[in-house]
Every structure is written in structure tokens, then in C-alpha cells.
Design a protein around this motif. Structure first.
Motif, mmCIF file in Angstrom:
data_model
loop_
_atom_site.group_PDB
_atom_site.id
_atom_site.type_symbol
_atom_site.label_atom_id
_atom_site.label_comp_id
_atom_site.label_asym_id
_atom_site.label_seq_id
_atom_site.Cartn_x
_atom_site.Cartn_y
_atom_site.Cartn_z
ATOM 1 N N TYR A 170 0.830 -1.204 0.000
ATOM 2 C CA TYR A 170 0.000 0.000 0.000
ATOM 3 C C TYR A 170 0.867 1.257 0.000
ATOM 4 O O TYR A 170 0.606 2.207 -0.748
ATOM 5 N N ALA A 171 1.903 1.266 0.857
ATOM 6 C CA ALA A 171 2.763 2.441 0.952
ATOM 7 C C ALA A 171 3.487 2.695 -0.366
ATOM 8 O O ALA A 171 3.618 3.837 -0.805
ATOM 9 N N ARG A 178 -6.234 3.010 2.241
ATOM 10 C CA ARG A 178 -6.174 1.565 2.472
ATOM 11 C C ARG A 178 -5.079 1.228 3.480
ATOM 12 O O ARG A 178 -5.229 0.326 4.313
ATOM 13 N N ALA A 179 -3.966 1.948 3.411
ATOM 14 C CA ALA A 179 -2.894 1.718 4.372
ATOM 15 C C ALA A 179 -3.338 2.085 5.782
ATOM 16 O O ALA A 179 -3.042 1.365 6.745
ATOM 17 N N GLU A 180 -4.048 3.194 5.912
ATOM 18 C CA GLU A 180 -4.523 3.607 7.230
ATOM 19 C C GLU A 180 -5.518 2.601 7.800
ATOM 20 O O GLU A 180 -5.495 2.312 9.007
ATOM 21 N N ALA A 181 -6.393 2.064 6.951
ATOM 22 C CA ALA A 181 -7.355 1.062 7.422
ATOM 23 C C ALA A 181 -6.631 -0.192 7.910
ATOM 24 O O ALA A 181 -6.975 -0.763 8.958
ATOM 25 N N LEU A 182 -5.610 -0.618 7.164
ATOM 26 C CA LEU A 182 -4.849 -1.797 7.570
ATOM 27 C C LEU A 182 -4.059 -1.509 8.840
ATOM 28 O O LEU A 182 -3.956 -2.367 9.726
ATOM 29 N N PHE A 183 -3.504 -0.302 8.948
ATOM 30 C CA PHE A 183 -2.734 0.061 10.133
ATOM 31 C C PHE A 183 -3.612 0.033 11.383
ATOM 32 O O PHE A 183 -3.165 -0.381 12.454
ATOM 33 N N ARG A 184 -4.869 0.462 11.241
ATOM 34 C CA ARG A 184 -5.791 0.385 12.380
ATOM 35 C C ARG A 184 -6.001 -1.067 12.801
ATOM 36 O O ARG A 184 -6.058 -1.375 14.005
ATOM 37 N N ARG A 185 -6.128 -1.958 11.832
ATOM 38 C CA ARG A 185 -6.246 -3.381 12.162
ATOM 39 C C ARG A 185 -5.007 -3.891 12.883
ATOM 40 O O ARG A 185 -5.085 -4.670 13.832
ATOM 41 N N ILE A 186 -3.859 -3.413 12.423
ATOM 42 C CA ILE A 186 -2.593 -3.852 13.009
ATOM 43 C C ILE A 186 -2.502 -3.449 14.481
ATOM 44 O O ILE A 186 -2.165 -4.271 15.335
#
Length: 412
Positions: A170-171, A178-186
Motif C-alpha cells: 500500500y505504501a 487503504r494503508a490507514e485502514a490496515l494500520f488500524r487493524r494492526i
């Protein structure tokens, strides 16, 4: 204010694949439990083409695969033929071949090698292998395919490596939402312990798209999770402060680095020299020239000095300091990236130093290691125009014409 706006714009518009403050992190991986497997041959139409292997000097597996010059030719066919001839293949051998294929940007063949490895050696596949699959799928089929692949992995294969590999994809494509959404999951995943490299990916993305104001929030999460920052974390953090001319926070970060248990003696010496730069318009020790020159052994990954120091001294109008830093950079044994040239070139232009800017252009064009990037120069022109510095944009455009540098049509 014009200086600060300019460098915000430059952060957004001038970042390239070389510069990205970035993280060179590439993890490696896959799962045959994915509901819809991706065949690398589909990327070129799905047809398998046998490769003639006769009359070659070497006849090992690696040589056979690397003789596949065209992407449409199948590494899978070579692997099957090798085994059919009674030869053995080890997982480590396949990993080494895939790694070298990736290094030479032969992503489709590297993907085929990992596919064969997953199909035939599933019990020996590691988390890093699954992560590699995500990275390769993103390069061959695109981000959507990589995302579908990740989501289809078994829960046991959704590890720190695979999460970070998808975040890296993503980066790399600058897909911030999309990266921010995944980072929240992380950060909500308590069952996994993510290291600094995952947070670095997010900060690298923000730096590359010009959203430097979001970097401190990532640092806050990192500290809340009690994750130890690495040198690259400090690099990104320092650079974000320099881009916004936050001198107080720069000093605070350097002091934190000084007391970090991971700081080496050489690194502490660098911090001391950098502090002198920040606190004074000149070096107090005449025998010292710059932190970069003093620490030639520092790796490219640890090379935090030039970026934020050049920007900082541009804002302060310290042309002599920029001269010294640039001279030191050119005297190191590291390869200068295009971003190195862009950074110092933009600074000289900002200070109205056209002669020095012309010298940097000549040095860049004469470089045997880094090709001159005319598109980056076009973006510099447009960045000046975007912040209302039309005169500087015109001066630079004229300078490029005088240096016989062709530009993209967008600046003509």
C-alpha cells in the motif's frame, strides 16, 4: 512561510522510488490454502512456453531459470523438467533463486518459483515466504490481487510479516486510505507483536505523500505499544520535524536518541555533531566539517543528516552550511540517490544561488551512479509555481535550458 510551504510541496511532489526515505523493506511469503490461487502465468496470458536448454555452458537449476529471458516463458516448466530428470530441489535453493530474481526485477519468474515452492513444499513454508508472495503478487497482478490473497490466507498465516508486507505494498503505491485502514487493524491486533519496521512503513508513506504532520501520531502509537524505535524510525521522525521547522522537537529527538540503549558510540558522536548544527549557524570546532563526513561508515539506511539538515539550513538562510553538507555527502562512499540531488538543488534555488544550482545539475549529469532525472526537475519547477514562486520557477527553467536538459511538456 513560503519556505515551509515549498518543502511541504516538495515532499509531496518530488519523492521518487529511490528516495523514499524509505524503507527498503521487502518481506517474502504465501499459503496454498488461499481459495483462489494466483498463477504467475496468468499475468502474461496463461500459456506455458518450454525453454530450449541445449548447448548451454552451465546446467544447474539457477542457470536454467535465468536463461528465461522473456516473462512469457515459464519458470514452472523449467522446475518440472528439472524434477522429471531426477534432480532434487531444496526450499533454500528456491528461496535464493527467487530472491535473486526479485533483485533483478524479474518478478513474474520469482512468483512462479514461490508458487512451485508452496505447491510442493508446503510444510516447509515460512511466514517470510508467505510475505514474499504478497509482495510479488502486488508487483505482477496489482494491489487488489495482493489484498485478496492476504485476506484469503489462513488465520495462522496472517502474521507480522504478512501484515507488514501488505502495508508495504500500500505504501509503495501511495494508497493512503487503504494503508490507514490496515494500520488500524494492526494496532488493534493484540495477539501479534509488531516491530518498528511496521510503523516505519506508515511514516514512510506519510512522508512520500507530503502528509508529514501525521508522522508524530504514528510515533505516539509506537510508544504506547512500547515498541523500540530503530535508526530508520528516528530518521523519519527527524525528517518530519525538519520539514515543518520544528526545532524544539528536533532537539528533543536527538536527546532521546542519545539515551537510547541501542545507540552506538559512533552514533552518539553523530548526534553531538548534529546538535551543534542545530544550535549554531557554524561549527564550534574548526577541525570538524559535518556529521556526514565525520561518520563515513554510517550506512545509507542510517543516513539521516543531509535531508533534514539541508532543509533546516535553507530555512535559516545558511548557504555555507549547505555547501559543507553537500561537499561531505559527495565525499562519502555512499551512492547518492536522485533525492539527494533534488534536496540540495531545491535548497540552492530557494536561496537564489543559481551558480551553485547549475553546478549540482552538472554533477548530477556527470554522475556514473545516478542517472539525471528530468521528470524530477520538471516537478521542482511546478512545485515552485504551486507555492507562488514564479520567478524562481522561471529562473530554474532557464537554467535547465542552458544546461541542455530536456523537460517534460508540463513545464513548457
Amino acid at each position: 512561510m513560503a519556505t515551509r510551504s515549498l518543502f511541504h510541496t516538495l515532499r509531496c511532489r518530488l519523492t521518487n522510488n529511490n528516495g523514499a526515505v524509505g524503507s527498503n523493506f521487502i518481506r517474502n511469503a504465501e499459503s496454498s490454502r488461499f481459495s483462489k490461487p494466483y498463477s504467475a502465468d496468468a499475468a502474461i496470458g496463461g500459456s506455458l512456453v518450454d525453454e530450449s536448454l541445449e548447448s548451454e555452458e552451465k546446467d544447474d537449476l539457477r542457470s536454467r531459470i535465468f536463461r528465461l529471458r522473456l516473462p512469457k516463458r515459464s519458470a514452472t516448466t523449467v522446475l518440472e523438467k528439472w524434477v522429471g530428470e531426477g534432480n532434487q530441489i531444496t526450499v533454500n535453493e528456491l528461496r535464493d533463486i527467487s530472491k535473486e530474481l526479485r533483485r533483478t526485477r524479474r518478478y513474474k519468474h520469482a512468483l512462479e518459483v514461490t508458487e512451485w515452492m508452496v505447491q510442493n513444499e508446503e510444510s516447509k513454508i515460512s511466514d517470510a515466504d508467505y510475505a514474499s508472495r504478497i509482495d510479488l503478487i502486488s508487483k505482477v497482478f496489482g494491489i487488489d490481487a495482493a489484498e485478496r490473497y492476504f485476506e484469503g490466507l489462513h488465520i495462522d498465516s496472517k502474521t507480522t510479516e504478512t501484515y507488514t508486507s501488505l502495508l508495504h505494498a500500500y505504501a509503495g503505491s501511495k494508497q493512503t486510505e487503504r494503508a490507514e485502514a490496515l494500520f488500524r487493524r494492526i494496532i488493534e491486533t493484540d495477539s501479534l507483536n509488531f516491530g518498528a519496521i511496521t510503523y516505519n512503513e506508515m511514516m514512510t508513506l506519510y512522508m512520500s505523500v507530503g502528509q508529514v504532520e501525521k508522522v508524530p501520531a504514528v510515533i505516539q502509537v509506537l510508544k504506547h505499544k512500547k515498541v523500540s524505535p530503530d535508526i530508520f524510525t528516528y530518521n523519519l521522525w527527524l525528517s518530519s520535524c525538519a520539514a515543518t521547522f520544528n526545532i524544539d522537537e528536533l532537539k528533543m529527538i536527538l536527546e532521546e536518541m542519545r539515551h537510547d540503549a541501542n545507540s552506538s558510540e559512533g552514533w552518539v558522536r553523530y548526534i553531538d555533531l548534529t546538535s551543534i548544527y542545530i544550535n549554531s549557524s557554524r561549527l564550534t570546532n574548526a577541525e570538524s566539517t559535518s556529521p556526514v563526513e565525520a561518520e563515513k561508515s554510517i550506512s545509507q539506511r542510517e543516513w539521516v543528516t543531509y535531508d533534514f539538515l539541508v532543509i533546516l539550513h535553507t530555512g535559516l538562510g545558511n548557504k555555507d552550511m549547505i555547501d559543507q553538507i553537500w561537499k561531505s555527502l559527495r565525499n562519502t562512499n555512499q551512492k547518492l540517490s536522485s533525492r539527494s540531488y533534488i534536496c540540495v538543488l531545491s535548497s540552492y534555488l530557494m536561496l537564489g544561488q543559481l551558480r551553485e544550482a547549475g553546478e549540482v545539475i552538472d554533477q548530477w549529469k556527470d554522475s556514473k551512479k545516478t542517472d539525471f532525472d528530468s521528470s524530477a526537475c520538471s516537478r521542482i519547477v511546478n512545485a515552485f509555481r504551486d507555492v507562488g514562486l514564479e520567478e524562481k520557477a522561471s529562473d530554474f527553467h532557464l537554467l535547465l535550458v542552458q544546461k541542455k536538459c530536456s523537460l517534460e511538456t508540463e513545464v513548457s
